[in-house]
Write a protein that holds these residues in place. Sequence first.
Motif, mmCIF file in Angstrom:
data_model
loop_
_atom_site.group_PDB
_atom_site.id
_atom_site.type_symbol
_atom_site.label_atom_id
_atom_site.label_comp_id
_atom_site.label_asym_id
_atom_site.label_seq_id
_atom_site.Cartn_x
_atom_site.Cartn_y
_atom_site.Cartn_z
ATOM 1 N N ASP A 195 82.043 12.988 -33.956
ATOM 2 C CA ASP A 195 81.054 11.916 -33.859
ATOM 3 C C ASP A 195 80.034 12.030 -34.999
ATOM 4 O O ASP A 195 79.676 11.034 -35.636
ATOM 5 N N ASP A 196 79.580 13.243 -35.243
ATOM 6 C CA ASP A 196 78.592 13.472 -36.304
ATOM 7 C C ASP A 196 79.159 13.200 -37.690
ATOM 8 O O ASP A 196 78.434 12.795 -38.606
ATOM 9 N N LEU A 197 80.464 13.400 -37.850
ATOM 10 C CA LEU A 197 81.101 13.293 -39.161
ATOM 11 C C LEU A 197 81.686 11.906 -39.436
ATOM 12 O O LEU A 197 82.033 11.594 -40.576
ATOM 13 N N ALA A 198 81.756 11.072 -38.404
ATOM 14 C CA ALA A 198 82.558 9.849 -38.468
ATOM 15 C C ALA A 198 82.263 8.970 -39.674
ATOM 16 O O ALA A 198 83.181 8.514 -40.365
ATOM 17 N N TYR A 199 80.987 8.718 -39.961
ATOM 18 C CA TYR A 199 80.639 7.740 -40.994
ATOM 19 C C TYR A 199 80.819 8.276 -42.413
ATOM 20 O O TYR A 199 80.838 7.486 -43.369
ATOM 21 N N SER A 200 80.957 9.580 -42.574
ATOM 22 C CA SER A 200 81.172 10.157 -43.896
ATOM 23 C C SER A 200 82.546 10.822 -44.019
ATOM 24 O O SER A 200 82.868 11.403 -45.054
ATOM 25 N N TYR A 201 83.352 10.717 -42.978
ATOM 26 C CA TYR A 201 84.618 11.458 -42.920
ATOM 27 C C TYR A 201 85.555 11.126 -44.077
ATOM 28 O O TYR A 201 86.085 12.017 -44.740
ATOM 29 N N ASP A 202 85.775 9.855 -44.328
ATOM 30 C CA ASP A 202 86.733 9.461 -45.373
ATOM 31 C C ASP A 202 86.326 9.989 -46.741
ATOM 32 O O ASP A 202 87.147 10.560 -47.475
ATOM 33 N N SER A 203 85.067 9.802 -47.097
ATOM 34 C CA SER A 203 84.608 10.253 -48.415
ATOM 35 C C SER A 203 84.532 11.771 -48.478
ATOM 36 O O SER A 203 84.821 12.383 -49.516
ATOM 37 N N ASN A 204 84.179 12.398 -47.364
ATOM 38 C CA ASN A 204 84.027 13.853 -47.315
ATOM 39 C C ASN A 204 85.357 14.574 -47.428
ATOM 40 O O ASN A 204 85.463 15.610 -48.093
ATOM 41 N N ARG A 205 86.387 14.030 -46.786
ATOM 42 C CA ARG A 205 87.661 14.756 -46.677
ATOM 43 C C ARG A 205 88.759 14.256 -47.601
ATOM 44 O O ARG A 205 89.642 15.033 -47.962
ATOM 45 N N PHE A 206 88.756 12.973 -47.965
ATOM 46 C CA PHE A 206 89.936 12.438 -48.632
ATOM 47 C C PHE A 206 89.665 11.691 -49.932
ATOM 48 O O PHE A 206 90.540 11.001 -50.441
ATOM 49 N N ASN A 230 88.475 13.568 -52.529
ATOM 50 C CA ASN A 230 88.592 14.631 -53.533
ATOM 51 C C ASN A 230 90.068 14.879 -53.826
ATOM 52 O O ASN A 230 90.958 14.363 -53.140
ATOM 53 N N SER A 231 90.359 15.664 -54.862
ATOM 54 C CA SER A 231 91.742 15.862 -55.295
ATOM 55 C C SER A 231 92.590 16.555 -54.233
ATOM 56 O O SER A 231 93.773 16.241 -54.067
ATOM 57 N N TYR A 232 91.997 17.481 -53.488
ATOM 58 C CA TYR A 232 92.713 18.180 -52.412
ATOM 59 C C TYR A 232 93.131 17.185 -51.329
ATOM 60 O O TYR A 232 94.296 17.128 -50.923
ATOM 61 N N GLY A 233 92.186 16.396 -50.855
ATOM 62 C CA GLY A 233 92.469 15.427 -49.805
ATOM 63 C C GLY A 233 93.466 14.370 -50.235
ATOM 64 O O GLY A 233 94.349 13.964 -49.470
ATOM 65 N N LYS A 234 93.340 13.908 -51.469
ATOM 66 C CA LYS A 234 94.251 12.884 -51.974
ATOM 67 C C LYS A 234 95.683 13.391 -52.052
ATOM 68 O O LYS A 234 96.636 12.670 -51.740
ATOM 69 N N PHE A 235 95.852 14.653 -52.436
ATOM 70 C CA PHE A 235 97.204 15.193 -52.551
ATOM 71 C C PHE A 235 97.846 15.339 -51.175
ATOM 72 O O PHE A 235 99.007 14.971 -50.970
ATOM 73 N N ILE A 236 97.094 15.885 -50.199
ATOM 74 C CA ILE A 236 97.622 16.023 -48.843
ATOM 75 C C ILE A 236 97.956 14.652 -48.265
ATOM 76 O O ILE A 236 99.010 14.462 -47.645
ATOM 77 N N ASP A 237 97.071 13.692 -48.460
ATOM 78 C CA ASP A 237 97.301 12.343 -47.965
ATOM 79 C C ASP A 237 98.604 11.776 -48.533
ATOM 80 O O ASP A 237 99.403 11.171 -47.798
ATOM 81 N N LYS A 238 98.852 11.987 -49.804
ATOM 82 C CA LYS A 238 100.065 11.476 -50.438
ATOM 83 C C LYS A 238 101.312 12.101 -49.825
ATOM 84 O O LYS A 238 102.285 11.395 -49.508
ATOM 85 N N GLN A 239 101.294 13.413 -49.628
ATOM 86 C CA GLN A 239 102.467 14.090 -49.060
ATOM 87 C C GLN A 239 102.716 13.648 -47.623
ATOM 88 O O GLN A 239 103.869 13.456 -47.202
ATOM 89 N N GLU A 240 101.653 13.504 -46.859
ATOM 90 C CA GLU A 240 101.810 13.068 -45.470
ATOM 91 C C GLU A 240 102.375 11.657 -45.404
ATOM 92 O O GLU A 240 103.235 11.353 -44.562
ATOM 93 N N ARG A 241 101.926 10.786 -46.282
ATOM 94 C CA ARG A 241 102.418 9.407 -46.290
ATOM 95 C C ARG A 241 103.896 9.343 -46.654
ATOM 96 O O ARG A 241 104.636 8.495 -46.132
ATOM 97 N N ILE A 242 104.326 10.204 -47.537
ATOM 98 C CA ILE A 242 105.747 10.249 -47.888
ATOM 99 C C ILE A 242 106.586 10.557 -46.651
ATOM 100 O O ILE A 242 107.611 9.918 -46.393
ATOM 101 N N PHE A 243 106.136 11.536 -45.860
ATOM 102 C CA PHE A 243 106.877 11.920 -44.656
ATOM 103 C C PHE A 243 106.858 10.798 -43.621
ATOM 104 O O PHE A 243 107.892 10.441 -43.050
ATOM 105 N N LEU A 244 105.686 10.221 -43.376
ATOM 106 C CA LEU A 244 105.580 9.159 -42.383
ATOM 107 C C LEU A 244 106.413 7.940 -42.778
ATOM 108 O O LEU A 244 107.088 7.332 -41.940
ATOM 109 N N THR A 245 106.364 7.573 -44.041
ATOM 110 C CA THR A 245 107.127 6.420 -44.519
ATOM 111 C C THR A 245 108.624 6.623 -44.312
ATOM 112 O O THR A 245 109.354 5.695 -43.943
ATOM 113 N N LYS A 246 109.069 7.845 -44.498
ATOM 114 C CA LYS A 246 110.500 8.154 -44.364
ATOM 115 C C LYS A 246 110.937 8.216 -42.906
ATOM 116 O O LYS A 246 112.050 7.797 -42.565
#
Length: 224
Positions: free
Chosen positions: A10-21, A23-39
């Motif tokens: 709840d405390d993190l909700a409004y900044s969660y996207d910018s805080n976690r995804f 940055n380069s670390y978050g973007k890379f994980i997001d990309k790999q996860e999307r590849i798996f989900l899409t498949k």
Amino acid sequence: MNEEIKNYYDDLAYSYDSNRFENSYGKFIDKQERIFLTKHLPSVSTHNILDLGCGTGRFLEFANNGVDISPKMIEVASKKHPLKELKEGSVTSIPFPNNYFDTIYSLHVIMHLNKETTASFLTEAASKTQAKGSLIFDFPSKKRRSLVKYKANNWHAANQFSIEEITELAENHWIVKQSTGILFLPIHRFPSFIRPLLSKIDHLLCRSFLKEYASYIIIKLEKK
């Protein structure tokens, strides 16, 4: 623990996207996860799919429905995806009828639970999923953490498993069908010009016999 987790997000909700995804670390994980989900996910236009622990809706384009423990996370997600059915709930209390979904996926959630709650999650997900339905989720790799001598400070991302342990926990309801690693190399720590090459190498390592030494494992189960 559920109340502590709810308050944290709840405390993190409004900044969660910018805080976690953002940055380069978050973007890379997001990309790999999307590849798996899409498949591995069926079409959202012809199947009933749940994003369990949907958070701010990062993956809700893959689902018809979302559940999260944090009402403020749901508030953010509903603004992004106003046509999705979003409800407050948890991995052990999914507020939908039994045998309702073709597929459930849950990313960056099991990492915060303990073994007993994970077992309850597997049982609850089975009750809400149709026969031969699928369950996809990720978890920190026990073998990787043992190798790097990782020590959790609190409940946050403290849970870890091997594929063998998940297979044993899930055996009453599920069959393991597919698994792959996520983030084998610390790509985000390298200069941006070399990351495309490292990304290809990482992709191969995460799908090889070394996959359990990646940072995370993403797994697909089929209901018995």
